[in-house]
Scaffold this active site. Structure first.
Site, mmCIF file in Angstrom:
data_model
loop_
_atom_site.group_PDB
_atom_site.id
_atom_site.type_symbol
_atom_site.label_atom_id
_atom_site.label_comp_id
_atom_site.label_asym_id
_atom_site.label_seq_id
_atom_site.Cartn_x
_atom_site.Cartn_y
_atom_site.Cartn_z
ATOM 1 N N ASP A 14 35.457 37.197 44.750
ATOM 2 C CA ASP A 14 35.147 38.484 44.121
ATOM 3 C C ASP A 14 36.397 39.303 43.806
ATOM 4 O O ASP A 14 36.515 39.911 42.729
ATOM 5 C CB ASP A 14 34.263 39.338 45.039
ATOM 6 N N HIS A 15 37.326 39.349 44.762
ATOM 7 C CA HIS A 15 38.422 40.311 44.616
ATOM 8 C C HIS A 15 39.568 39.802 43.754
ATOM 9 O O HIS A 15 40.496 40.560 43.462
ATOM 10 C CB HIS A 15 38.857 40.806 45.989
ATOM 11 N N ARG A 23 43.196 46.135 35.758
ATOM 12 C CA ARG A 23 44.096 46.202 34.612
ATOM 13 C C ARG A 23 43.341 46.127 33.277
ATOM 14 O O ARG A 23 43.901 46.390 32.225
ATOM 15 C CB ARG A 23 45.121 45.053 34.703
ATOM 16 N N ARG A 50 27.205 42.079 41.297
ATOM 17 C CA ARG A 50 26.620 43.356 41.671
ATOM 18 C C ARG A 50 25.959 44.023 40.469
ATOM 19 O O ARG A 50 26.306 43.753 39.318
ATOM 20 C CB ARG A 50 27.683 44.286 42.260
ATOM 21 N N HIS A 55 33.151 43.895 40.016
ATOM 22 C CA HIS A 55 34.168 42.835 40.062
ATOM 23 C C HIS A 55 33.690 41.615 39.271
ATOM 24 O O HIS A 55 34.064 41.466 38.124
ATOM 25 C CB HIS A 55 34.597 42.506 41.505
ATOM 26 N N THR A 105 31.872 47.912 50.070
ATOM 27 C CA THR A 105 31.537 46.505 50.262
ATOM 28 C C THR A 105 30.185 46.458 50.950
ATOM 29 O O THR A 105 29.628 47.500 51.316
ATOM 30 C CB THR A 105 32.622 45.790 51.088
ATOM 31 N N THR A 106 29.624 45.279 51.133
ATOM 32 C CA THR A 106 28.301 45.153 51.724
ATOM 33 C C THR A 106 28.316 45.664 53.161
ATOM 34 O O THR A 106 29.073 45.178 53.998
ATOM 35 C CB THR A 106 27.838 43.690 51.687
ATOM 36 N N HIS A 199 31.889 37.958 56.898
ATOM 37 C CA HIS A 199 32.233 39.353 56.640
ATOM 38 C C HIS A 199 33.319 39.783 57.623
ATOM 39 O O HIS A 199 33.139 39.776 58.831
ATOM 40 C CB HIS A 199 31.048 40.310 56.740
ATOM 41 N N GLY A 200 34.468 40.147 57.046
ATOM 42 C CA GLY A 200 35.564 40.679 57.843
ATOM 43 C C GLY A 200 36.357 39.651 58.629
ATOM 44 O O GLY A 200 37.160 40.023 59.488
ATOM 45 N N GLY A 221 36.343 35.909 52.060
ATOM 46 C CA GLY A 221 36.891 36.229 50.757
ATOM 47 C C GLY A 221 38.031 37.222 50.770
ATOM 48 O O GLY A 221 39.175 36.879 50.455
ATOM 49 N N HIS A 222 37.743 38.474 51.130
ATOM 50 C CA HIS A 222 38.733 39.540 50.988
ATOM 51 C C HIS A 222 40.040 39.211 51.698
ATOM 52 O O HIS A 222 41.132 39.382 51.137
ATOM 53 C CB HIS A 222 38.161 40.855 51.516
#
Length: 251
Positions: A14-15, A23, A50, A55, A105-106, A199-200, A221-222
């Site tokens: 996603d990110h 940009r 989303r 994103h 975020t979720t 997550h995280g 992901g992040h």
């Protein structure tokens, strides 16, 4: 029951799209990131379409569906719009998540038990189309039981609270949360649900989660996209893969 196979890694890209959209141009390309992730040991690619398209965009999902050789996990909210897209695209899997426009975020898991009738009807055509449906939930027993009742194939346990507690130095509370995640994973597996988690997750906190024997897949992901700034996406994924394998006693 414990999972006997190799723990899978799903990489959320996603990110990469977040950076591209900042940009307003075509670079960096999420598909290129997904192809690199595949070459670096990812077992699947996750992307969240989303409602506000902040994103990942529709064209990204189409490109990912056509351009990668590993499964695509399509994250989305349980809305009519997303159901129609899923039925048209027919990804390998979808993960239903709660979604609020104002969140970064979720946050938290789905209230499956509180929305059981609607979610049962929402899942039915997806299951008939051969899409494996996952519910992104907390570890509460009632949410796991409801996920089994509505016909979900998978639950993904939300590890964000555990990750936050560790980051804040609240070790005892983190251990309690980890124990609750372990109990939730065992309950879900006993009900015939495939268990994922995410997550995280980072290099520092992934191994206790990866060591839960019922967990079959982690979605990360992040952290990996951020770590790619310093070491490159391929090496970042390879190091996560190494730590996951170490937690399972594999080389």
């Amino acid at each position: 029951m414990p999972y006997r196979g190799k723990l899978r890694l799903g990489v959320n890209i996603d990110h990469v799209a977040t950076l591209r959209n900042a940009r307003g141009c075509a670079w960096p390309d999420p598909l290129r990131a997904a192809i690199l992730a595949e070459a670096s040991g990812a077992d699947g690619i996750t992307a969240h379409l989303r409602e506000d398209r902040r994103h990942i965009r529709d064209g990204d999902m189409e490109a990912l569906r056509a351009g990668i050789g590993i499964p695509l996990n399509f994250e989305c909210a349980a809305t009519d719009e997303m159901q129609a897209i899923l039925l048209r695209m027919k990804p390998h899997a979808c993960c239903l998540v709660p979604e609020r426009r104002e969140e970064r975020t979720t946050e938290g898991g789905l209230d499956v038990a509180g929305d059981e009738a609607r979610l049962t009807a929402f899942l039915r055509p997806l299951r008939e189309a051969g899409i494996r449906v996952s519910m992104f939930i907390g570890h509460a027993a009632r949410q796991i039981e409801a996920s089994a009742r509505i016909g979900a194939a998978v639950v993904e346990l939300h590890t964000g609270h555990y990750s936050d507690l560790l980051a804040e130095g609240r070790q005892d509370e983190a251990e309690d949360e980890l124990a609750a995640l372990r109990r939730g994973a065992a309950q879900a597996a006993a009900l015939g649900l495939e268990v994922h988690a995410g997550h995280g997750l980072t290099y520092e906190n992934v191994e206790p989660i990866a060591a839960i024997p019922e967990v079959m897949e982690l979605n990360i992901g992040h952290f990996l996209v951020g770590e790619a700034i310093f070491r490159g996406l391929g090496p970042a994924i390879e190091e996560m893969r190494r730590r996951m394998d170490a937690a399972r006693g594999e080389r």
